[in-house]
Design an enzyme around this catalytic site. Structure first.
Site: not given
Ligand code: ACO
Length: 328
Positions: A115, A255, A285
């Site tokens: 990214c 980003h 994203n």
């Molecule tokens: N729908 C419903 N539930 C979900 C989903 C979904 N799509 N995805 C995950 N969950 C659940 C998980 O299983 C978990 O359940 P549990 O508590 O029963 O285990 C719960 O939701 C919480 O999961 P988290 O991963 O802790 O959720 P979070 O609030 O962190 O959101 C997300 C996830 C959106 C991916 C977030 O962490 C994020 O945006 N992270 C940053 C990503 C990023 O910046 N990446 C780098 C850049 S991308 C690149 O370089 C190509």
């Protein structure tokens, strides 16, 4: 040697016609519009159709940028394509784009910084223009990420979308253009966002494909904290280097990873929320394409005016991050 300032002379963007909505995803994995919207801010993302590949969108975005910069493709002497989803392993997508554009006098190559790829590219092109090695540089961020998304993995499939953005860089008057830029990485976090298969380590075999090792795996919640800290820190660094106060930034384009990340970064910087651009609801994203798409949308909407301070900040797999401050 006398140096010149490098600035953006034209921008463009393109994306597939296909749209994947949260309602579509509800039918594919156990998720909900409510979860995706509240956790990410995403409502829809663009998805390339079978047969659509990265350079198709890159070329469209680049043509727009070239036209708006009022230059001829043959005048471009540097072509950087930031991508982690190349058309093919060999040759570089940059060379394929070069041929399509007729940018025959350019040195063309790919740059893999996920990214942060576009800001890495801008930083390199800026240096080349400043020191006289390049006169006109084309920097592209282009991805068809949806081909590397596992549509049974709800933690990643709701996030990513496809598209491309491009910018032409060239000499601008003193005090304008890129005032400061920083790029950084930390490979110790490599496995927080990675595709284990498809390279020389595991290869592409029936077994790696059956195990889905070519798909992106992400530890989203661990990346979240690093992303917020890194983007806020690098933004402060470039502002400080240029002697510009956060409150004087007219437009901040982070980003587009997650609306909550954008809000948290904004909370750490003193930038007026109205000056922060977000298109995450419409695009998701798009990795290296996210900042140049957003920048071009702002240009088209008249949100950037001459003399404005524009701050760009990125974070991505690697992990990589970067910041660029521009006086438009
Ligand atoms: N729908 C419903 N539930 C979900 C989903 C979904 N799509 N995805 C995950 N969950 C659940 C998980 O299983 C978990 O359940 P549990 O508590 O029963 O285990 C719960 O939701 C919480 O999961 P988290 O991963 O802790 O959720 P979070 O609030 O962190 O959101 C997300 C996830 C959106 C991916 C977030 O962490 C994020 O945006 N992270 C940053 C990503 C990023 O910046 N990446 C780098 C850049 S991308 C690149 O370089 C190509």
């Amino acid at each position: 040697m006398a140096t010149v300032n490098a600035g953006i002379l034209g921008t463009g963007h393109a994306y597939p016609e296909g749209i994947l909505t949260n309602a579509d995803l509800e039918k594919m994995v156990e998720t909900s519009d409510e979860w995706i919207t509240s956790r990410t801010g995403i409502k829809q993302r663009r998805k390339a159709a079978p047969g659509e590949y990265t350079s198709l969108f890159a070329v469209r975005a680049a043509r727009q940028a070239i036209e708006r910069a009022r230059i001829d493709p043959s005048d471009i002497d540097l072509l950087i394509c930031a991508t982690v989803t190349p058309d093919q392993i060999l040759p570089s997508t940059g060379c394929l784009i070069q041929a399509e554009l007729g940018a025959n006098n350019a040195a063309a190559f790919d740059l893999a910084a996920a990214c942060s790829g576009f800001l890495y590219g801008l930083t390199l092109a800026n240096t080349m223009v400043r020191c006289g090695q390049s006169r006109l540089a084309l920097v592209i961020g282009a991805e068809v990420l949806t081909q590397y998304v596992d549509y049974t993995d709800r933690s990643t499939c709701v996030i990513f979308g496809d598209g491309a953005g491009a910018a032409i860089l060239g000499a601008v008057e003193e005090g304008r253009g890129i005032l400061a830029s920083r790029i950084r990485s930390d490979g110790r976090f490599a496995e927080q966002l990675y595709a284990p298969g498809g390279g020389t380590r595991l290869g592409t075999t029936p077994e790696t494909i059956a195990q889905g090792l070519h798909f992106y795996k992400m530890k989203g919640n661990e990346l979240f904290k690093v992303a917020v800290r890194s983007m806020a820190d690098v933004s402060r660094e470039v502002l400080e280097e240029a002697g510009v106060r956060a409150e004087d930034v007219a437009l901040f384009i982070p980003h587009q990873a997650n609306q909550r990340i954008t809000d948290a970064v904004a909370g750490k910087l003193d930038v007026d929320p109205e000056r922060i651009y977000s298109n995450i609801a419409m695009h998701g994203n798009t990795s290296s394409a996210s900042i140049p798409i957003a920048l071009d949308e702002c240009v088209e909407a008249g949100r950037v005016k001459e003399g404005d301070y524009v701050l760009l900040a990125s974070f991505g797999g690697g992990v990589t991050w970067g910041g660029v401050l521009i006086r438009w």
